[in-house]
Design a protein around this motif. Sequence first.
Motif, PDB file in Angstrom:
ATOM      1  N   LEU A 109       0.845  -1.185   0.000  1.00  0.00           N
ATOM      2  CA  LEU A 109       0.000   0.000   0.000  1.00  0.00           C
ATOM      3  C   LEU A 109       0.884   1.241   0.000  1.00  0.00           C
ATOM      4  N   THR A 110       0.509   2.257  -0.802  1.00  0.00           N
ATOM      5  CA  THR A 110       1.318   3.474  -0.911  1.00  0.00           C
ATOM      6  C   THR A 110       0.884   4.565   0.062  1.00  0.00           C
ATOM      7  N   GLY A 111      -0.323   4.460   0.603  1.00  0.00           N
ATOM      8  CA  GLY A 111      -0.874   5.511   1.455  1.00  0.00           C
ATOM      9  C   GLY A 111      -1.829   6.428   0.715  1.00  0.00           C
ATOM     10  N   ASN A 112      -1.862   6.346  -0.627  1.00  0.00           N
ATOM     11  CA  ASN A 112      -2.810   7.130  -1.414  1.00  0.00           C
ATOM     12  C   ASN A 112      -4.182   6.482  -1.364  1.00  0.00           C
ATOM     13  N   VAL A 113      -5.201   7.316  -1.146  1.00  0.00           N
ATOM     14  CA  VAL A 113      -6.574   6.820  -1.009  1.00  0.00           C
ATOM     15  C   VAL A 113      -7.503   7.753  -1.764  1.00  0.00           C
ATOM     16  N   VAL A 114      -8.503   7.177  -2.426  1.00  0.00           N
ATOM     17  CA  VAL A 114      -9.552   7.959  -3.064  1.00  0.00           C
ATOM     18  C   VAL A 114     -10.885   7.323  -2.663  1.00  0.00           C
ATOM     19  N   ALA A 115     -11.896   8.158  -2.414  1.00  0.00           N
ATOM     20  CA  ALA A 115     -13.186   7.647  -1.944  1.00  0.00           C
ATOM     21  C   ALA A 115     -14.308   8.064  -2.878  1.00  0.00           C
ATOM     22  N   HIS A 116     -15.278   7.181  -3.002  1.00  0.00           N
ATOM     23  CA  HIS A 116     -16.454   7.418  -3.831  1.00  0.00           C
ATOM     24  C   HIS A 116     -17.692   6.893  -3.125  1.00  0.00           C
ATOM     25  N   GLU A 117     -18.819   7.518  -3.435  1.00  0.00           N
ATOM     26  CA  GLU A 117     -20.107   6.971  -3.032  1.00  0.00           C
ATOM     27  C   GLU A 117     -20.576   6.043  -4.145  1.00  0.00           C
ATOM     28  N   ILE A 118     -21.107   4.896  -3.773  1.00  0.00           N
ATOM     29  CA  ILE A 118     -21.685   3.970  -4.751  1.00  0.00           C
ATOM     30  C   ILE A 118     -23.077   4.497  -5.098  1.00  0.00           C
ATOM     31  N   THR A 119     -23.278   4.848  -6.377  1.00  0.00           N
ATOM     32  CA  THR A 119     -24.550   5.438  -6.806  1.00  0.00           C
ATOM     33  C   THR A 119     -25.435   4.462  -7.562  1.00  0.00           C
ATOM     34  N   HIS A 120     -24.861   3.342  -8.017  1.00  0.00           N
ATOM     35  CA  HIS A 120     -25.631   2.328  -8.738  1.00  0.00           C
ATOM     36  C   HIS A 120     -24.870   1.019  -8.663  1.00  0.00           C
ATOM     37  N   LYS A 121     -25.592  -0.086  -8.619  1.00  0.00           N
ATOM     38  CA  LYS A 121     -24.979  -1.409  -8.598  1.00  0.00           C
ATOM     39  C   LYS A 121     -25.670  -2.295  -9.627  1.00  0.00           C
ATOM     40  N   LEU A 122     -24.899  -2.827 -10.577  1.00  0.00           N
ATOM     41  CA  LEU A 122     -25.414  -3.733 -11.601  1.00  0.00           C
ATOM     42  C   LEU A 122     -24.927  -5.138 -11.282  1.00  0.00           C
ATOM     43  N   THR A 123     -25.839  -6.091 -11.274  1.00  0.00           N
ATOM     44  CA  THR A 123     -25.477  -7.490 -11.045  1.00  0.00           C
ATOM     45  C   THR A 123     -26.212  -8.366 -12.048  1.00  0.00           C
ATOM     46  N   GLY A 124     -25.724  -9.564 -12.226  1.00  0.00           N
ATOM     47  CA  GLY A 124     -26.439 -10.576 -12.986  1.00  0.00           C
ATOM     48  C   GLY A 124     -26.279 -10.501 -14.495  1.00  0.00           C
ATOM     49  N   GLY A 125     -26.742 -11.561 -15.098  1.00  0.00           N
ATOM     50  CA  GLY A 125     -26.632 -11.706 -16.538  1.00  0.00           C
ATOM     51  C   GLY A 125     -27.796 -11.086 -17.266  1.00  0.00           C
ATOM     52  N   PRO A 126     -27.619 -10.934 -18.529  1.00  0.00           N
ATOM     53  CA  PRO A 126     -26.511 -11.510 -19.302  1.00  0.00           C
ATOM     54  C   PRO A 126     -25.245 -10.656 -19.301  1.00  0.00           C
ATOM     55  N   TRP A 127     -25.219  -9.574 -18.546  1.00  0.00           N
ATOM     56  CA  TRP A 127     -24.104  -8.627 -18.611  1.00  0.00           C
ATOM     57  C   TRP A 127     -22.909  -9.050 -17.781  1.00  0.00           C
ATOM     58  N   LEU A 128     -23.134  -9.630 -16.621  1.00  0.00           N
ATOM     59  CA  LEU A 128     -22.038  -9.973 -15.719  1.00  0.00           C
ATOM     60  C   LEU A 128     -22.119 -11.428 -15.289  1.00  0.00           C
ATOM     61  N   ALA A 129     -20.956 -12.024 -15.103  1.00  0.00           N
ATOM     62  CA  ALA A 129     -20.901 -13.393 -14.595  1.00  0.00           C
ATOM     63  C   ALA A 129     -21.390 -13.412 -13.148  1.00  0.00           C
ATOM     64  N   ASP A 130     -21.904 -14.553 -12.733  1.00  0.00           N
ATOM     65  CA  ASP A 130     -22.345 -14.703 -11.352  1.00  0.00           C
ATOM     66  C   ASP A 130     -21.212 -14.353 -10.398  1.00  0.00           C
ATOM     67  N   GLY A 131     -21.558 -13.627  -9.335  1.00  0.00           N
ATOM     68  CA  GLY A 131     -20.582 -13.287  -8.319  1.00  0.00           C
ATOM     69  C   GLY A 131     -19.853 -11.978  -8.556  1.00  0.00           C
ATOM     70  N   TYR A 132     -20.166 -11.278  -9.658  1.00  0.00           N
ATOM     71  CA  TYR A 132     -19.526  -9.996  -9.958  1.00  0.00           C
ATOM     72  C   TYR A 132     -20.558  -8.874  -9.949  1.00  0.00           C
ATOM     73  N   CYS A 133     -20.078  -7.649  -9.739  1.00  0.00           N
ATOM     74  CA  CYS A 133     -20.952  -6.480  -9.812  1.00  0.00           C
ATOM     75  C   CYS A 133     -20.192  -5.312 -10.435  1.00  0.00           C
ATOM     76  N   MET A 134     -20.943  -4.417 -11.050  1.00  0.00           N
ATOM     77  CA  MET A 134     -20.389  -3.178 -11.585  1.00  0.00           C
ATOM     78  C   MET A 134     -20.952  -2.058 -10.730  1.00  0.00           C
ATOM     79  N   LEU A 135     -20.051  -1.290 -10.108  1.00  0.00           N
ATOM     80  CA  LEU A 135     -20.437  -0.201  -9.219  1.00  0.00           C
ATOM     81  C   LEU A 135     -20.214   1.128  -9.922  1.00  0.00           C
ATOM     82  N   SER A 136     -21.242   1.968  -9.981  1.00  0.00           N
ATOM     83  CA  SER A 136     -21.091   3.332 -10.472  1.00  0.00           C
ATOM     84  C   SER A 136     -20.688   4.203  -9.296  1.00  0.00           C
ATOM     85  N   LEU A 137     -19.760   5.139  -9.547  1.00  0.00           N
ATOM     86  CA  LEU A 137     -19.133   5.885  -8.462  1.00  0.00           C
ATOM     87  C   LEU A 137     -19.270   7.391  -8.631  1.00  0.00           C
ATOM     88  N   ALA A 138     -19.508   8.088  -7.524  1.00  0.00           N
ATOM     89  CA  ALA A 138     -19.516   9.550  -7.478  1.00  0.00           C
ATOM     90  C   ALA A 138     -18.411   9.974  -6.515  1.00  0.00           C
TER      91      ALA A 138
END
Length: 85
Positions: free
Chosen positions: A48-77
């Motif tokens: 770890l370098t000590g650099n940190v960036v933070a975001h609020e999760i504004t949307h969460k996409l799960t499931g097919g046919p877009w994503l394999a089981d067990g994965y999610c796409m998080l939209s960030l603000a």
Amino acid sequence: MRVHEVKSVQPHFDDVASGRKTAELRIDDRGYHVGDLLRQHEFVNGELTGNVVAHEITHKLTGGPWLADGYCMLSLARIPHEVTY
């Protein structure tokens, strides 16, 4: 709201920190929810370098046919006051 502390490797950390990358593909193993805080810690050469960036999760996409089981796409603000370098 939960805070999720995660590692982010290069060049992805820089892309998120600069705002070029506003979504994050993750294994859905932490109970991510809209409104949670995602704090990404820069991870280079196994450390770890000590650099940190933070975001609020504004949307969460799960499931097919877009994503394999067990994965999610998080939209960030970006939360500007939560950035350290």
